[in-house]
Design an enzyme around this catalytic site. Structure first.
Site, mmCIF file in Angstrom:
data_model
loop_
_atom_site.group_PDB
_atom_site.id
_atom_site.type_symbol
_atom_site.label_atom_id
_atom_site.label_comp_id
_atom_site.label_asym_id
_atom_site.label_seq_id
_atom_site.Cartn_x
_atom_site.Cartn_y
_atom_site.Cartn_z
ATOM 1 C CD GLU A 158 0.405 7.048 5.587
ATOM 2 O OE1 GLU A 158 1.616 7.091 5.824
ATOM 3 O OE2 GLU A 158 -0.189 5.988 5.293
ATOM 4 C CE1 TYR A 213 2.298 5.144 -3.667
ATOM 5 C CE2 TYR A 213 0.882 3.257 -4.087
ATOM 6 C CZ TYR A 213 2.135 3.779 -3.827
ATOM 7 O OH TYR A 213 3.206 2.928 -3.734
ATOM 8 N N GLY A 214 -3.222 8.888 -3.777
ATOM 9 C CA GLY A 214 -4.547 9.329 -4.240
ATOM 10 C C GLY A 214 -4.554 10.617 -5.031
ATOM 11 C CB CYS A 252 -3.266 0.364 -2.501
ATOM 12 S SG CYS A 252 -3.315 2.088 -3.003
ATOM 13 C CG ASN A 253 -9.656 0.836 -2.329
ATOM 14 O OD1 ASN A 253 -10.672 0.245 -2.652
ATOM 15 N ND2 ASN A 253 -9.148 0.736 -1.115
ATOM 16 C CG ASP A 271 -1.784 1.245 1.329
ATOM 17 O OD1 ASP A 271 -2.430 1.580 0.326
ATOM 18 O OD2 ASP A 271 -1.810 1.909 2.385
ATOM 19 C CB SER A 272 0.252 4.815 -0.547
ATOM 20 O OG SER A 272 -0.778 5.016 0.392
ATOM 21 C CB CYS A 294 -9.391 4.882 0.768
ATOM 22 S SG CYS A 294 -7.699 5.293 1.289
ATOM 23 C CB THR A 295 -6.690 -0.013 2.442
ATOM 24 O OG1 THR A 295 -5.576 0.693 1.865
ATOM 25 C CG2 THR A 295 -7.245 -1.014 1.442
ATOM 26 C CG HIS A 296 -4.734 5.194 4.416
ATOM 27 N ND1 HIS A 296 -4.263 4.635 3.255
ATOM 28 C CD2 HIS A 296 -3.645 5.686 5.075
ATOM 29 C CE1 HIS A 296 -2.939 4.791 3.199
ATOM 30 N NE2 HIS A 296 -2.546 5.417 4.293
#
Ligand code: DGL
Length: 265
Positions: free
Chosen positions: A152, A41-42, A73-74, A9-10, A184-186
């Site tokens: 983050e 990344y988004g 990561c989407n 993932d990012s 979004c995996t976050h």
């Protein structure tokens, strides 16, 4: 079969998927790369994100011996995985299709929402994935720039996050959905705030569990599942500050993340 499952993932978001995988597949070895040195990344062009995905997957296979790749990561999934799938000879599992499967089976009213990064929402990947299910739902989507940055930084609750969430989620609240996919995996790390803003009648859907089921199915179809019954080894690497990754990552994931190594790109 030996060899870890490789995932990336990012940054910290894919740990939501790692958590579900560790719980469902405790015997499997896992290698996770958080590309924190290049997040987010988004907001980046999708062809740049595609380049990162190819590089990370290649490294997971060549440097760590990964027997399968989970794109946790989407945004990377939305950027397109065709090139990646064509260039590797291991199964590649994404998070969008499993998430959509959960979403369409959760809704009762047929009014659903998806939130994600700017890159994911603009790509139309969710619109296509939902259309592919053939289930007639009415979809409202919204990009949520800023959410990933809060995670983050380790800021998952509080007034600042709530104010931003109220503003960004307003169109989804107005659309009167009964199920909202965290695309979004976050975002599962912000579930408390998102859940408060959406209210008790909206079910939050995360792709993590369904992705873990998809990984289990794909491994067993390909005869790649682990047959020994000793607890798997979990390795975590980061392209950014490895001490920060270890500290915040262990807070977000749990005790399995007790060490982080640098990702040597
Ligand atoms: N966690 C990622 C996703 O699922 C990427 C977030 C970002 O780096 O912007 O889209």
């Amino acid at each position: 079969m030996s060899g870890p499952i490789g995932m990336f993932d990012s940054g910290f978001g894919g740990l939501t998927v790692a958590r579900a995988m560790i719980d469902l597949l405790p015997w499997e070895d896992l290698v996770y790369i958080g590309d924190t040195g290049r997040y987010p990344y988004g907001s980046k062009p999708l062809d740049e994100v595609r380049g990162f995905s190819n590089e990370l997957a290649r490294s997971l296979i060549d440097d760590y011996g990964a027997k399968a790749i989970v794109v946790a990561c989407n945004t990377a999934t939305a950027a397109g995985l065709d090139e990646l799938r064509a260039s590797v000879d291991v199964p590649v599992i994404d998070v969008i299709r499993p998430g959509v499967k959960s979403l369409v089976s959760t809704t009762v009213t047929g009014r659903v929402g998806v939130i994600g990064t700017v890159g994911t929402v603009k790509s139309g990947a969710y619109v296509r994935a939902i259309a592919d299910t053939g289930v007639p739902v009415s979809l409202s989507s919204a990009a949520c720039p800023g959410f990933v940055e809060f995670v983050e930084r380790g800021q998952t609750t509080g007034d600042e996050v709530t104010v931003l969430a109220e503003r960004l989620l307003a169109p989804i609240v107005d659309a009167d959905v009964d199920a909202l996919l965290l695309g979004c995996t976050h975002y599962p790390f912000l579930a408390r705030v998102i859940g408060d803003v959406m209210g008790p009648d909206v079910t939050l859907v995360s792709s993590a569990d369904e992705t873990a089921f998809a990984v289990r199915e794909r491994l067993s179809e390909a005869g790649l599942h682990c047959e020994t019954r000793t607890p798997g080894r979990h390795r975590f690497a980061s392209s950014g500050d490895i001490e920060v990754f270890r500290e915040l990552g262990s807070r977000l994931l749990g005790p399995e993340l007790d060490a982080t190594e640098p990702w040597p790109r």
